[in-house]
Design an enzyme around this catalytic site. Structure first.
Site, PDB file in Angstrom:
ATOM      1  N   GLN A   1      -7.225   5.033   4.209  1.00 28.02           N
ATOM      2  CA  GLN A   1      -7.044   5.507   2.818  1.00 28.02           C
ATOM      3  C   GLN A   1      -6.109   4.607   2.018  1.00 28.02           C
ATOM      4  OE1 GLN A   1      -9.273   7.472   2.387  1.00 28.02           O
ATOM      5  NE2 GLN A   1      -9.580   8.439   4.371  1.00 28.02           N
ATOM      6  N   HIS A   2      -6.114   3.316   2.351  1.00 27.28           N
ATOM      7  CA  HIS A   2      -5.318   2.349   1.589  1.00 27.28           C
ATOM      8  C   HIS A   2      -6.310   1.501   0.791  1.00 27.28           C
ATOM      9  CE1 HIS A   2      -2.357   3.034   5.124  1.00 27.28           C
ATOM     10  NE2 HIS A   2      -2.271   3.982   4.212  1.00 27.28           N
ATOM     11  N   ILE A   3      -6.793   2.096  -0.284  1.00 31.09           N
ATOM     12  CA  ILE A   3      -7.992   1.587  -0.968  1.00 31.09           C
ATOM     13  C   ILE A   3      -7.565   0.564  -2.027  1.00 31.09           C
ATOM     14  CG2 ILE A   3     -10.070   2.299  -2.184  1.00 31.09           C
ATOM     15  CD1 ILE A   3      -9.440   5.184  -1.175  1.00 31.09           C
TER      16      ILE A   3
END
Ligand SMILES: Cc1cc2nc3c(=O)[nH]c(=O)nc-3n(C[C@H](O)[C@H](O)[C@H](O)COP(=O)(O)OP(=O)(O)OC[C@H]3O[C@@H](n4cnc5c(N)ncnc54)[C@H](O)[C@@H]3O)c2cc1C
Ligand code: SF4
Length: 534
Positions: free
Chosen positions: A467-469
Site C-alpha cells: 500500500q505504498h502507491i
C-alpha cells in the site's frame, strides 16, 4: 448541506497530505475549502465497529463502505471496485473517509535515503528525482514535528535536528529478537509517529497491539488528527462531496471543480488555486474524468504520463516458530526492522529491500492453523499458548522500478454515482524477482539463527501489496516524461497542484507517507510564495 462555494484555495481530498497542506495554508491566512468524498466518522465509532467485526484481521473492517464513495474491499469477498487487467492483481487498500487511508496504518514514518533520490545516476536504474534529499530535509523535519516521530538514528537518512519524539520502549519480543539476531542482522527501531509520552493532547502508547486497524486511544498520529487540526486552523471542510470534474479556461488554468453530494446533486466550487490530494489512484481517475475538447486525454496528461509508472512495494513473507517464547503481541505491531539491504552497489542488479519484523499477536492465526490440523480441547489450548508465544512473522518491502506500462486508467464499470471505477495493469519485473531470491536467503539465515522450525515461506511468485502507491503523478523537470513540476504543479495547468504519494517518482524501500507529507508541506510554501508574488 453547507453551501460555501468559493475560496482562495480548494483542496480535493481530506487525507493526511491534503489536510496538512490545507492546515499550513490556513495558518498562513489563506481561505481554504477542503472537499472530501467520504463521511466524517469519529474514532469511538471506529473502535466500536472493530470490536463487533467478525473479520479481525481485515484492516478495512471498521471503516464504513459507501456506494457513493466506494473503496476497494477484499473481505469477506472482493467487491472488484478496481478492475484488474494485468498479470498481477494490484490489491490496493484505501479508505475514503475524512482523514483518509492513514486511519488504519502502522504510523511508520521513514525518510528516504539520500541515494533513493538518484538511483539512475548512482546505479543506472529507475529515475532520478528532480529534487535532492537535502532540499527535502527541512520539510521532513517539519512533518516529523507535527506528527511526533521517533526512531533509530542509524537509518542512513541524515538529520539536521534530533527526532522530536523518543521511541516507545522496546517490548520483550523486540529485545529478544534484537539480541538473537546480532551481530549479523542489526535490528533497528522503526521510525514511527507514535507517542512515547503525552503529546499534542494525546496519550502515550500503552502497548495494546491494536495499531492496525485503529489505535483506540490515538497514541499514534493519523490523517483524522491531521483533518481536525486543519479545521482548527480555519480550513472549511465539506464531507460527502465527491469531486468528479475540473473545469478550465482557454489557457488551461483551472476555473472550478464540480462535486456530487451523496444525493447526486451537483455543486460548483471556484478558487484561485486547486490542489488534488485524492490519493495516487483516485487523483488519476479524477483528472482522466475531466477530459475536455482542449484536453481530450484528460487534464495534466499532454505527456501521456498520467497514471503510468504505478509502483508499490511488492512483498514476500515468512513465518516460523522460534526455539524460545518471545511473546509477540505486547507493544506496537510494527516496532522494528532490518535496514542493511536498503542500499548498495547491488542495486544495479536486483531490488533492495527492508525487512519488517511484525510484533502482531499470533493467537488468531495459530488457532486457525491448529483447529485446521484437528486439535481440540486441552491439547488445543496448550498448543495455542506454546505456538503463539514462539511464532514470528516477517515480510519485506522490495523496491519496484517505475515502468510506464504499469498504469491506472478508467474502467468501463461505473459506481453508484455513475462515475468510472479504476482499471489497473500491474506486472512485476525481473529486478524485483531477483530481489526476492536474495530476500529468501536472508529469511532462511534469520530463521536458522533463531533455531526456527515450521518455516513457511510465502508462495513462490506471489506478492502482496504494501500500500505504498507511488509514481502515477510523477514529478519531474522534463514535461515530456512527468506530470508535475518539482513542486507538484501540473505542467499543463498553472494553478493546479497535486500532493500525495502519487507525485513521488520512485518508491524506495521504506513506507512512503512521510515523504509525501514533506512534499505537500513544500508545495504549500510554493503556493504561498506564488500568492505573495501575485
Ligand atoms: C493497512 C495500511 C497500512 C499502512 N501503513 C503505513 C505506514 O505505516 N506508513 C506509511 O508511510 N504508509 C502506510 N500506509 C499508506 C498510507 O496510508 C498512505 O500512503 C497515505 O494514507 C496516503 O495519504 P494521502 O493523503 O495521499 O491519501 P489518502 O489517505 O488515501 O487520502 C485521500 C483522500 O481523498 C479522498 N478522495 C478520494 N477521491 C476523492 C474525490 N473524487 N473527491 C473528494 N475526495 C476524494 C479520499 O476519501 C481520502 O480521504 C498504509 C496503508 C494501508 C492500507
Ligand atoms: S500499541 Fe498501538 S494501538 Fe496500542 S496504544 Fe500503542 S499505538 Fe495505540
Amino acid at each position: 448541506m453547507n453551501t460555501i462555494n468559493s475560496a482562495d484555495i480548494c483542496v480535493i481530498g481530506g487525507g493526511i497530505c491534503g489536510a496538512l497542506l490545507a492546515r499550513k495554508l490556513a495558518l498562513a491566512g489563506s481561505s481554504v475549502l477542503m472537499l472530501e468524498s467520504g463521511p466524517r466518522v469519529g474514532r469511538g465509532e471506529l473502535v466500536e465497529r472493530y470490536r463487533h467485526s467478525a473479520f479481525k484481521s481485515d484492516f478495512m473492517a471498521p471503516y464504513p463502505f459507501s456506494e457513493m464513495s466506494p473503496h476497494p474491499v477484499f473481505t469477506p469477498e472482493a467487491n472488484k471496485y478496481i478492475e484488474q487487467v494485468g498479470p498481477h492483481a494490484f490489491q490496493a487498500q484505501y479508505i475514503r473517509m475524512l482523514g483518509g487511508t492513514s486511519w488504519h496504518w502502522a504510523a511508520q514514518m521513514w525518510r528516504y535515503l539520500p541515494s533513493d533520490f538518484k538511483t539512475q545516476s548512482l546505479y543506472g536504474v529507475g529515475k532520478d528525482w528532480p529534487i535532492s534529499y537535502e532540499e527535502l530535509e527541512p520539510y521532513y523535519y517539519e512533518a516529523e514535528v507535527i506528527s511526533g516521530v521517533g526512531g533509530s538514528l542509524e537509518t542512513g537518512s541524515p538529520r539536521s535536528q534530533p527526532f522530536p519524539m523518543e521511541p516507545v520502549p522496546a517490548s520483550y519480543f523486540q529485545q529478544r529478537v534484537t539480541e538473537r539476531l546480532a551481530p549479523d542482522f542489526k535490528v533497528l527501531d522503526d521510525c514511527t509517529a507514535r507517542n512515547s509520552r503525552s503529546f499534542d493532547g494525546r496519550p502515550a502508547c500503552c502497548g495494546n497491539n491494536n495499531c492496525m486497524p485503529v489505535c483506540p486511544i490515538d497514541a499514534q498520529y493519523h490523517g483524522g488528527i491531521a483533518a481536525t487540526s486543519a479545521e482548527k486552523a480555519g480550513v472549511h471542510t465539506i464531507t460527502e462531496a465527491v469531486v468528479y470534474k475540473l473545469e478550465h479556461d482557454d489557457q488551461g488554468a483551472i476555473t472550478a471543480v464540480n462535486y456530487y453530494d451523496w444525493n447526486k446533486t451537483s455543486h460548483r466550487v471556484t478558487a484561485k488555486t486547486f490542489v488534488i490530494a485524492a490519493n495516487a489512484i483516485e487523483s488519476v481517475k479524477l483528472l482522466l474524468m475531466s477530459a475536455s475538447p482542449k484536453f481530450p486525454n484528460g487534464l495534466a496528461n499532454r505527456s501521456d504520463q498520467m497514471g503510468r509508472n504505478l509502483c508499490d512495494h511488492p512483498a514476500i513473507g515468512v513465518t516460523f516458530d522460534v526455539d524460545e517464547p518471545i511473546w509477540p503481541g505486547r507493544g506496537p505491531v510494527s516496532p522494528c526492522s532490518i535496514g542493511q539491504f536498503r542500499d548498495g552497489d547491488f542495486r544495479r542488479e536486483h531490488a533492495p529491500f527492508r525487512i519488517d519484523i511484525s510484533n502482531s499477536s499470533q493467537v488468531a492465526s495459530v488457532t486457525k492453523e491448529l483447529i485446521g490440523a484437528g486439535y481440540y480441547g486441552v491439547k488445543l489450548e496448550g498448543s495455542i499458548r506454546d505456538r503463539a508465544s514462539r511464532r514470528m512473522s516477517i515480510k519485506n518491502a522490495l523496491e519496484q522500478l517505475p515502468d510506464p506500462d504499469n498504469r491506472v486508467t478508467l474502467s468501463d464499470k461505473k459506481d453508484a454515482l455513475g462515475l468510472p471505477t479504476p482499471r489497473i495493469y500491474w506486472d512485476i519485473d525481473d529486478y524485483v524477482k531477483k530481489g526476492t531470491v536474495e530476500t529468501r536467503k536472508r529469511y532462511d539465515e534469520i530463521a536458522k539463527q533463531l533455531g526456527a522450525t515450521n518455516i513457511k515461506h510465502s508462495k513462490e511468485g506471489a506478492f502482496s501489496n504494501r500500500q505504498h502507491i507511488t509514481g502515477t503523478l510523477s514529478m519531474g523537470k522534463d514535461e515530456k516524461n512527468s506530470v508535475t513540476d518539482p513542486f507538484g504543479r501540473a505542467h499543463d495547468h498553472p494553478n493546479l497542484y497535486m500532493v500525495g504519494t502519487g507525485v513521488m517518482p520512485t518508491v524506495g524501500t521504506c513506507n512512503v507517507t512521510l515523504t509525501a507529507v514533506a512534499l505537500a508541506l513544500r508545495t504549500a510554501d510554493k503556493i504561498l510564495s506564488e500568492a505573495r508574488h501575485a
